[in-house]
Design a protein around this motif. Sequence first.
Motif, mmCIF file in Angstrom:
data_model
loop_
_atom_site.group_PDB
_atom_site.id
_atom_site.type_symbol
_atom_site.label_atom_id
_atom_site.label_comp_id
_atom_site.label_asym_id
_atom_site.label_seq_id
_atom_site.Cartn_x
_atom_site.Cartn_y
_atom_site.Cartn_z
ATOM 1 N N ARG A 218 5.662 -0.589 24.795
ATOM 2 C CA ARG A 218 6.416 -1.824 24.955
ATOM 3 C C ARG A 218 5.955 -2.625 26.170
ATOM 4 N N ARG A 219 5.152 -1.986 27.025
ATOM 5 C CA ARG A 219 4.615 -2.710 28.181
ATOM 6 C C ARG A 219 3.196 -3.202 27.950
ATOM 7 N N ARG A 221 0.318 -5.513 26.983
ATOM 8 C CA ARG A 221 0.115 -6.935 26.762
ATOM 9 C C ARG A 221 -0.596 -7.126 25.418
ATOM 10 N N VAL A 306 5.418 -6.824 20.777
ATOM 11 C CA VAL A 306 5.622 -5.574 21.502
ATOM 12 C C VAL A 306 6.308 -4.517 20.651
#
Length: 525
Positions: A218-219, A221, A306
Motif C-alpha cells: 500500500r506504500r 508508488r 494502491v
Amino acid sequence: MRNHVSLIRERISTMRPRSQGAARVLSWAAGAAWLLAAWVLCAGSAGAQIDTAHRGIASNGLCGLALTSYPTCPKRIGLSATGSYGYLESVGPVDGAHQRVGGSLGAGAVALPWLALALRFDGRLDLHPRDSTGKDLTGTGDPRLFLRGGHAVGRDVSLGAEAVVWFPGNVAPSYKPRATTVDLKALAAWTPHQSPVSLLGYVGYRLDQSAESAPDVRRLRPGDRVALSLSDSDAVLLAVGASTYAVPDIDLFAELSLDLLVGDKAPPFAQSPLRGTLGARHFMTKAVQGELSATVAFNGRPSLAVDAPLVPLEPHFSLNVGVRYGYDPYVPPPPPPVETTQPVDEPVKAPETARVSGTLVDADQAPLPDVRVTLTVLGKSGLEPRETVTDGEGNYRFDEVPLGTAQLDATAPGFDAQQWTVEVAATMEPDTKRPLTRKGNLGTLRLLTRTFASEPLASVILIKDLRGKKVAGGKADEQGLFEFDLPPGRYVVMISAAGYRPHRGEVQIERHGVAILNVDMREQQ
C-alpha cells in the motif's frame, strides 16, 4: 490514506474511455503488423540453404532466440551483453509516460552434450511521471539462474526441459529468499537440415513468489509497481518462435509469447503479458554476433492503484541491442605460424608434420556431431594414439601429425564403426563429407553413474532381457560412462559398485534411438 485512495479511484473513474479505446485499437494494429511481418520473414527466403548446426546466442549466453530456446547447444561457452530502451504510455492513476533504460550480462556453458548452465544479471533504471510525492526514479537489478537439459529424438527434432530461478528484490542489489520464483518449461525445436527455417517453442508454469520481495504494497508508488515488475499470480507460459537465413551471415527471427496469469488475484485474460519480438542477428565472425530486436506488448494495462493486485507491467515498446561471443574450448586453436625465413647459407627445412582433418556425415549428408575419432600413426613405435570428437558441424582435426601412413577410427552411437587409412603429406587436403553407416535395427543405451555428490563412479553393469537372460555387461569408465548397442526392446539394467547399494531398473530401446539413463548411487549404511 483513505482520502488518498478515494482520490485515486475518482481519477480512474473519470478517465476518458476514448483514450483507452484508441490504445486498444493501436495495440491490435501493432499485433496484426507484427504477425504479417513474421509471415513474410518465414516465407521470403524459403529457397536458402543454411547450416542448421549453427546456433545463435541468446541474452543468457546459451543458444536461442530472444524469448525461445534450443533444447540442445553446441559445446561452447557463451558471453552476452544487451542494452535496451523501453517506452510505456500513461497508465492510471498518474498521467505521463514511463521510460526504461536497461541492460543485462549473461554467461552460459555446455557442461555435457545434454546439459547446459547459465547465469544472467538484469538491471534497469526507470523514469516515471511525477506523482503526488514528487519525482520518481527507480533502479532495480536481479539475477536469474538457468539449468537446461535436452537431446535429439531424430535428425531434425530435439526436446528438452529448462528450469529458471529468479531472485527478485525491492532495491538493487537485494535478495529476499521468500520471493524466489521458479519457471519450469518443456522445450521443443524443429531444425530441418535442408530447410532455411527453424521452429522453436515451449510450454511451462511459473511458481511466482516475487510479490514477497515488495515492501508494504500500500506504500508502493505507481512508478515502483512498473519498475519492480512483481506479481501476485502464478502463470502458464507459452511461446513460439521462428528463425531463417535471408542473406549470408544474417539470421532473422520472430517470436510470440504469453504469460497467462492464474490464481485468485489474477487479472482478466486481456491483461496477461502478451509480447511479440522481431529481430536480426549478424554473425560478424565465427565467435562474435551482433543483434538488434524490437519487442511490442499487446496486452491491456492493469491499474496501478494502491489497492490493486500486483501485475507485471512491461514497456509497450522496447528496442534491444546486443553483442554475443561464443568460444568453443573443445576445438583446438590453430597452430602458430611457422617461421620459414632461414639464413641464406642454410637450406629451408621441409616440414615433418601435417594436419589431418575432415568432416563426417550421415547417408543424407547431414553433419554428425560428437563422433569419437581416433588417429594412430602406423609404423612408428612410441607414438600414442590421439583422440578427439567432431564439433557441431561434424568436423574433426589433428595437428602436427608425422608424415607417413595413419589409421583413423570413427565410432558413434547408432552407427557402424568405420576405419580407414590416409597418407599424411605436407600438402594434403581435408577429407570432406565421409559418410558413416547406420546400424541395421539396433539402438543405443547410454548410461552415466555418479555418486549423490555428482562425482563420476566406475561401476559394473549387467543387462538382461525380461526373461532373465544376460544380454550384455561391462564396466563404466573413469567418468562413469557406459555405452552399448542393443536390439529394440525392454531390458533390465543392474548396476553395482563397491560401497554402494545395488541399483536395478528397466529401459526401453528404440530402433536407431539413444536411451539415456543417469543413476545416482547411494552409499551403503
